[in-house]
Design a protein around this motif. Structure first.
Motif, PDB file in Angstrom:
ATOM      1  N   LEU A 294       0.825  -1.215   0.000  1.00 22.05           N
ATOM      2  CA  LEU A 294       0.000   0.000   0.000  1.00 22.05           C
ATOM      3  C   LEU A 294       0.858   1.265   0.000  1.00 22.05           C
ATOM      4  O   LEU A 294       0.629   2.195  -0.776  1.00 22.05           O
ATOM      5  N   ILE A 295       1.869   1.275   0.869  1.00 26.00           N
ATOM      6  CA  ILE A 295       2.680   2.485   1.020  1.00 26.00           C
ATOM      7  C   ILE A 295       3.558   2.718  -0.199  1.00 26.00           C
ATOM      8  O   ILE A 295       3.760   3.861  -0.623  1.00 26.00           O
ATOM      9  N   VAL A 296       4.087   1.636  -0.807  1.00 28.20           N
ATOM     10  CA  VAL A 296       4.970   1.847  -1.960  1.00 28.20           C
ATOM     11  C   VAL A 296       4.193   2.413  -3.148  1.00 28.20           C
ATOM     12  O   VAL A 296       4.709   3.250  -3.897  1.00 28.20           O
ATOM     13  N   PHE A 297       2.930   1.999  -3.312  1.00 31.02           N
ATOM     14  CA  PHE A 297       2.132   2.570  -4.402  1.00 31.02           C
ATOM     15  C   PHE A 297       1.766   4.026  -4.109  1.00 31.02           C
ATOM     16  O   PHE A 297       1.744   4.867  -5.016  1.00 31.02           O
ATOM     17  N   LEU A 298       1.500   4.323  -2.828  1.00 30.64           N
ATOM     18  CA  LEU A 298       1.239   5.709  -2.448  1.00 30.64           C
ATOM     19  C   LEU A 298       2.474   6.564  -2.701  1.00 30.64           C
ATOM     20  O   LEU A 298       2.382   7.667  -3.266  1.00 30.64           O
ATOM     21  N   GLN A 299       3.637   6.050  -2.309  1.00 33.16           N
ATOM     22  CA  GLN A 299       4.883   6.795  -2.482  1.00 33.16           C
ATOM     23  C   GLN A 299       5.208   6.994  -3.962  1.00 33.16           C
ATOM     24  O   GLN A 299       5.664   8.074  -4.370  1.00 33.16           O
ATOM     25  N   PHE A 300       4.980   5.979  -4.765  1.00 33.44           N
ATOM     26  CA  PHE A 300       5.221   6.094  -6.204  1.00 33.44           C
ATOM     27  C   PHE A 300       4.341   7.183  -6.810  1.00 33.44           C
ATOM     28  O   PHE A 300       4.809   8.027  -7.580  1.00 33.44           O
ATOM     29  N   THR A 301       3.065   7.181  -6.419  1.00 34.52           N
ATOM     30  CA  THR A 301       2.120   8.182  -6.926  1.00 34.52           C
ATOM     31  C   THR A 301       2.523   9.585  -6.498  1.00 34.52           C
ATOM     32  O   THR A 301       2.514  10.536  -7.297  1.00 34.52           O
ATOM     33  N   LEU A 302       2.922   9.720  -5.243  1.00 30.93           N
ATOM     34  CA  LEU A 302       3.370  11.023  -4.743  1.00 30.93           C
ATOM     35  C   LEU A 302       4.613  11.498  -5.484  1.00 30.93           C
ATOM     36  O   LEU A 302       4.755  12.689  -5.795  1.00 30.93           O
ATOM     37  N   GLY A 303       5.515  10.572  -5.780  1.00 36.35           N
ATOM     38  CA  GLY A 303       6.716  10.925  -6.517  1.00 36.35           C
ATOM     39  C   GLY A 303       6.393  11.468  -7.898  1.00 36.35           C
ATOM     40  O   GLY A 303       6.982  12.457  -8.343  1.00 36.35           O
ATOM     41  N   VAL A 304       5.436  10.831  -8.562  1.00 37.24           N
ATOM     42  CA  VAL A 304       5.029  11.279  -9.894  1.00 37.24           C
ATOM     43  C   VAL A 304       4.457  12.694  -9.839  1.00 37.24           C
ATOM     44  O   VAL A 304       4.843  13.576 -10.629  1.00 37.24           O
ATOM     45  N   PHE A 305       3.558  12.937  -8.885  1.00 41.10           N
ATOM     46  CA  PHE A 305       2.932  14.260  -8.802  1.00 41.10           C
ATOM     47  C   PHE A 305       3.914  15.324  -8.315  1.00 41.10           C
ATOM     48  O   PHE A 305       3.833  16.485  -8.737  1.00 41.10           O
ATOM     49  N   THR A 306       4.844  14.930  -7.440  1.00 41.05           N
ATOM     50  CA  THR A 306       5.886  15.868  -7.004  1.00 41.05           C
ATOM     51  C   THR A 306       6.707  16.330  -8.200  1.00 41.05           C
ATOM     52  O   THR A 306       7.047  17.517  -8.333  1.00 41.05           O
ATOM     53  N   ILE A 318       5.520  15.832   1.853  1.00 38.39           N
ATOM     54  CA  ILE A 318       4.710  14.611   1.991  1.00 38.39           C
ATOM     55  C   ILE A 318       5.432  13.421   1.360  1.00 38.39           C
ATOM     56  O   ILE A 318       5.399  12.303   1.891  1.00 38.39           O
ATOM     57  N   HIS A 319       6.095  13.653   0.240  1.00 38.02           N
ATOM     58  CA  HIS A 319       6.851  12.594  -0.431  1.00 38.02           C
ATOM     59  C   HIS A 319       7.963  12.083   0.488  1.00 38.02           C
ATOM     60  O   HIS A 319       8.189  10.869   0.587  1.00 38.02           O
ATOM     61  N   GLN A 320       8.641  12.985   1.188  1.00 38.13           N
ATOM     62  CA  GLN A 320       9.707  12.584   2.109  1.00 38.13           C
ATOM     63  C   GLN A 320       9.135  11.851   3.318  1.00 38.13           C
ATOM     64  O   GLN A 320       9.701  10.850   3.768  1.00 38.13           O
ATOM     65  N   ILE A 321       8.015  12.326   3.843  1.00 36.33           N
ATOM     66  CA  ILE A 321       7.381  11.684   4.996  1.00 36.33           C
ATOM     67  C   ILE A 321       6.949  10.263   4.643  1.00 36.33           C
ATOM     68  O   ILE A 321       7.125   9.322   5.430  1.00 36.33           O
ATOM     69  N   THR A 322       6.390  10.097   3.453  1.00 35.20           N
ATOM     70  CA  THR A 322       5.925   8.773   3.042  1.00 35.20           C
ATOM     71  C   THR A 322       7.096   7.818   2.854  1.00 35.20           C
ATOM     72  O   THR A 322       6.972   6.610   3.102  1.00 35.20           O
TER      73      THR A 322
END
Length: 339
Positions: A294-306, A318-322
């Motif tokens: 769950l967290i790796v997909f959230l982090q991947f998505t955040l990385g893309v939007f960042t 948020i990307h760093q926190i995740t």
């Protein structure tokens, strides 16, 4: 277990403080506040300047260094602006002092009361050394931005950031050793795969530090391809002369590694997850693996939007926190697969 509860809470509170330290460190970096304090005194700068005269004196000292002389002097940079960036760097260092006290005072108490067993005691000495080393790495990083170039070395920034993550992970591991003292059957195949995954996750964190230190997230703000519809952008080769420099010092090359490594980390975690289906796992092991996915997909998505939004402060943070949460899940899962 009962006699260890206070020690467990102490270690977990240390994890929380390191987490807060990294969050504030992220804000400090994203607001370009890291070079606002130009010297280091363990006691005398515990509090910020308390008078107008002291503030002016501190501001005048800051004006003698490259960040002001080469950048902020052209930005109508006033005392009020300086107070803002000073606060975040001061707060970051202040939390470092709090962590030191929060570790040492209870440690001495537990030592005197003989509340720490021999095995845990040795691990606590390692933690003590890691904390001191992290303070040195922070000073070492800031020093690199006070000479000629008004920016810290991205190598030193990555070292400081990654070692904070490692210190957190090791503190959590020591706490987990006490929370789960029982021994159980270890699935060797999953343990080895989880270790490999952790190594690649740490490499990704290092490259996150490189991207941050070089501001490499401000170019190629496209996905899934880089600029001009290229998977491997031509600027990677043009920017530096050697392949090592291209992938460690070039902005395009560093971003390429970071964005490509994200696929590797996701792939390894998914491979670990589906490989685990061959085995009968405990609830703790399964929960750890579920959290990882769950967290790796959230982090991947955040990385893309960042990347797409050119690293706005809130999204970068948020990307760093995740990333921290992902390392937490990875550490927990590896511990549960190992012991």
């Amino acid at each position: 277990m009962k006699k260890d509860k206070a020690v467990i809470y102490w270690l977990l509170s240390g994890c929380v403080l390191v987490f807060i330290m990294v969050v504030v460190g992220g804000i400090t970096r994203l607001t370009n506040s890291g070079l606002s304090m130009t010297d280091w005194h363990l006691v005398t700068d515990t509090l910020p300047p308390l008078t107008d005269a002291k503030w002016q004196e501190t501001f005048n000292a800051y004006k003698q260094f490259p960040e002001y002389q080469k950048i902020n002097i052209h930005n109508d940079f006033q005392l009020a602006d300086y107070k803002f960036i000073y606060f975040w760097e001061w707060f970051h260092r202040f939390i470092g002092r709090i962590i030191g006290l929060a570790f040492l005072a209870p440690f001495v108490y537990f030592l005197v009361k003989k509340r720490i067993d021999k095995g845990t005691l040795h691990k606590c000495y390692i933690l003590l050394g890691m904390g001191a080393l992290q303070g040195f790495f922070g000073w070492f990083m800031v020093k690199s931005g006070l000479v000629d170039n008004p920016d810290v070395s991205h190598f030193r920034l990555a070292l400081h950031l990654t070692f904070a993550f490692i210190t957190f992970a090791y503190t959590l591991w020591v706490a987990l050793d006490l929370i789960y003292p029982e021994k159980k059957f270890v699935v060797v195949e999953l343990k080895k795969l989880a270790r490999i995954t952790l190594v690649f996750l740490l490499i990704q964190i290092i490259y996150g530090g490189f991207v941050a230190g070089l501001n490499a997230g401000l170019l190629h703000n496209h996905w899934p391809l880089m600029s001009d519809g290229q998977f491997f952008h031509e600027s990677i080769i043009l920017e530096k002369d050697s392949w090592l420099a291209r992938f460690t010092e070039g902005k395009s090359g560093v971003q390429f590694i970071h964005r490509t490594m994200a696929y590797v980390v996701v792939g390894l975690i998914l491979f670990l997850y589906f490989k685990s289906k061959k085995y009968t796992l405990s609830a703790q092991q399964q929960n750890g693996l579920n959290a990882l996915v769950l967290i790796v997909f959230l982090q991947f998505t955040l990385g893309v939007f960042t990347l797409l939004y050119s690293v706005p402060l809130w999204l970068g943070l948020i990307h760093q926190i995740t990333a921290f949460f992902l390392l937490t899940a990875m550490t927990f899962t590896l511990h549960r697969l190992s012991k």
